[in-house]
Design a protein around this motif. Structure first.
Motif, mmCIF file in Angstrom:
data_model
loop_
_atom_site.group_PDB
_atom_site.id
_atom_site.type_symbol
_atom_site.label_atom_id
_atom_site.label_comp_id
_atom_site.label_asym_id
_atom_site.label_seq_id
_atom_site.Cartn_x
_atom_site.Cartn_y
_atom_site.Cartn_z
ATOM 1 N N ASP A 74 0.837 -1.189 0.000
ATOM 2 C CA ASP A 74 0.000 0.000 0.000
ATOM 3 C C ASP A 74 0.875 1.244 0.000
ATOM 4 O O ASP A 74 1.999 1.219 0.509
ATOM 5 N N VAL A 75 0.315 2.345 -0.525
ATOM 6 C CA VAL A 75 1.006 3.622 -0.485
ATOM 7 C C VAL A 75 -0.041 4.729 -0.515
ATOM 8 O O VAL A 75 -1.138 4.532 -1.054
ATOM 9 N N VAL A 76 0.287 5.857 0.081
ATOM 10 C CA VAL A 76 -0.557 7.042 -0.032
ATOM 11 C C VAL A 76 0.132 8.012 -0.979
ATOM 12 O O VAL A 76 1.309 8.349 -0.790
ATOM 13 N N ILE A 77 -0.595 8.438 -1.997
ATOM 14 C CA ILE A 77 -0.055 9.334 -3.012
ATOM 15 C C ILE A 77 -0.709 10.696 -2.852
ATOM 16 O O ILE A 77 -1.941 10.809 -2.858
ATOM 17 N N LYS A 78 0.103 11.716 -2.726
ATOM 18 C CA LYS A 78 -0.408 13.080 -2.535
ATOM 19 C C LYS A 78 -0.678 13.717 -3.894
ATOM 20 O O LYS A 78 0.086 14.539 -4.394
ATOM 21 N N ALA A 79 -1.769 13.277 -4.485
ATOM 22 C CA ALA A 79 -2.173 13.752 -5.810
ATOM 23 C C ALA A 79 -3.660 13.487 -5.964
ATOM 24 O O ALA A 79 -4.236 12.665 -5.244
ATOM 25 N N ALA A 114 9.824 -12.908 -3.486
ATOM 26 C CA ALA A 114 10.703 -11.744 -3.370
ATOM 27 C C ALA A 114 10.807 -10.995 -4.691
ATOM 28 O O ALA A 114 10.802 -9.759 -4.722
ATOM 29 N N ALA A 115 10.854 -11.735 -5.794
ATOM 30 C CA ALA A 115 10.918 -11.093 -7.104
ATOM 31 C C ALA A 115 9.627 -10.349 -7.407
ATOM 32 O O ALA A 115 9.645 -9.217 -7.912
ATOM 33 N N LEU A 116 8.500 -10.967 -7.099
ATOM 34 C CA LEU A 116 7.211 -10.312 -7.299
ATOM 35 C C LEU A 116 7.127 -9.036 -6.458
ATOM 36 O O LEU A 116 6.702 -7.985 -6.940
ATOM 37 N N GLY A 117 7.554 -9.131 -5.205
ATOM 38 C CA GLY A 117 7.532 -7.958 -4.330
ATOM 39 C C GLY A 117 8.398 -6.829 -4.850
ATOM 40 O O GLY A 117 8.018 -5.657 -4.775
ATOM 41 N N ALA A 118 9.547 -7.156 -5.388
ATOM 42 C CA ALA A 118 10.428 -6.126 -5.942
ATOM 43 C C ALA A 118 9.731 -5.366 -7.057
ATOM 44 O O ALA A 118 9.804 -4.134 -7.143
ATOM 45 N N GLY A 119 9.038 -6.105 -7.927
ATOM 46 C CA GLY A 119 8.348 -5.459 -9.027
ATOM 47 C C GLY A 119 7.214 -4.562 -8.563
ATOM 48 O O GLY A 119 7.061 -3.436 -9.041
ATOM 49 N N LEU A 120 6.413 -5.031 -7.610
ATOM 50 C CA LEU A 120 5.283 -4.233 -7.143
ATOM 51 C C LEU A 120 5.733 -2.991 -6.377
ATOM 52 O O LEU A 120 5.147 -1.912 -6.520
ATOM 53 N N GLU A 121 6.763 -3.136 -5.558
ATOM 54 C CA GLU A 121 7.250 -1.967 -4.821
ATOM 55 C C GLU A 121 7.804 -0.908 -5.785
ATOM 56 O O GLU A 121 7.600 0.297 -5.585
ATOM 57 N N ALA A 122 8.493 -1.349 -6.820
ATOM 58 C CA ALA A 122 9.018 -0.399 -7.810
ATOM 59 C C ALA A 122 7.874 0.290 -8.548
ATOM 60 O O ALA A 122 7.930 1.498 -8.811
ATOM 61 N N TRP A 123 6.828 -0.458 -8.888
ATOM 62 C CA TRP A 123 5.677 0.112 -9.570
ATOM 63 C C TRP A 123 5.031 1.205 -8.714
ATOM 64 O O TRP A 123 4.725 2.296 -9.187
ATOM 65 N N LEU A 124 4.838 0.913 -7.423
ATOM 66 C CA LEU A 124 4.249 1.905 -6.533
ATOM 67 C C LEU A 124 5.120 3.155 -6.416
ATOM 68 O O LEU A 124 4.607 4.276 -6.401
ATOM 69 N N HIS A 129 -5.176 6.627 -1.259
ATOM 70 C CA HIS A 129 -4.595 5.385 -0.754
ATOM 71 C C HIS A 129 -4.683 4.347 -1.867
ATOM 72 O O HIS A 129 -5.775 4.037 -2.354
ATOM 73 N N VAL A 130 -3.524 3.840 -2.278
ATOM 74 C CA VAL A 130 -3.460 2.832 -3.341
ATOM 75 C C VAL A 130 -3.056 1.501 -2.737
ATOM 76 O O VAL A 130 -2.040 1.407 -2.034
ATOM 77 N N HIS A 131 -3.864 0.502 -2.994
ATOM 78 C CA HIS A 131 -3.546 -0.868 -2.562
ATOM 79 C C HIS A 131 -3.323 -1.720 -3.797
ATOM 80 O O HIS A 131 -4.077 -1.624 -4.777
ATOM 81 N N THR A 132 -2.289 -2.544 -3.772
ATOM 82 C CA THR A 132 -2.066 -3.474 -4.866
ATOM 83 C C THR A 132 -1.681 -4.832 -4.319
ATOM 84 O O THR A 132 -1.033 -4.938 -3.270
#
Length: 204
Positions: A52-57, A179-189, A158-161
């Protein structure tokens, strides 16, 4: 664990981002499993990651970036190409194909992973769910199921993926594939957050 299994699974990050320091902890989703139109990720998949992440936009900015598929390469460096396979607005049933590089390993050559995704559910400014296979030379994910939800909160969105993978090849080493999947999703966020907060939308 063999060198082949470890390097092969790490090479399968959906957006081509490799890292050996992906955090194991995954953000919890409040209020039960997230859904889009009553559908979610694969409940039986052994490989899964959520964040999850909060984006100020504005929500409109975040949504536009995420759903203007053909412009993904303009703000996501790991996405080499992205094309719609049908005309019109992105909606349930729409299909798109995108590619990402996979680096060479001791046992496999450098190649490009081709991902063909079908939108399973879409609610405007609310959520989107897509799924499909990812195939490269000697590398494959039988099916990835990817869910995104968007909620207005104070100061932003608030973005959840979350995403699940299934397939014999990736399931040969679940921790490394996760771990590889997590790396990709964190980079996308990170890319989505930085681009949206910079005030950039995918089209003028």
């Amino acid at each position: 664990m063999s060198i082949r299994l470890r390097t092969l699974a790490v090479s399968l990050a959906v957006v081509g981002v490799l890292t050996s320091t992906v955090p194991v902890a995954q953000a919890a989703h409040q209020g039960g499993p997230p859904r889009c139109g009553g559908r979610g990720v694969d409940a039986d998949a052994r490989i899964r990651y959520r964040s999850d992440v909060v984006i100020k936009a504005p929500l409109s900015t975040v949504w536009k970036l995420q759903t203007d598929v053909e412009r993904w390469p303009s703000w996501q460096p790991p996405v080499l190409t992205a094309e719609r396979l049908d005309p019109g607005r992105l909606e349930k049933g729409s299909r798109f194909r995108w590619t990402t590089p996979v680096p060479a390993t001791p046992t496999t050559p450098a190649t490009t992973l081709g991902i063909t995704s079908t939108v399973r559910e879409l609610r405007h400014h609310d959520c989107i769910l897509w799924s499909g296979p990812a195939i490269g030379e000697g590398l494959s994910i039988d099916e990835g199921v990817h869910l995104w939800t968007f909620r207005k909160v104070r100061g932003g969105v608030h973005v959840h993926t979350e995403e699940t993978w299934t397939g014999t090849q990736v399931e040969a080493d679940v921790p490394t594939a996760t771990a590889a999947l997590g790396a990709g999703l964190e980079a996308w966020l990170r890319d989505l957050k930085s681009t949206a907060e910079a005030g950039l939308t995918s089209r003028p």
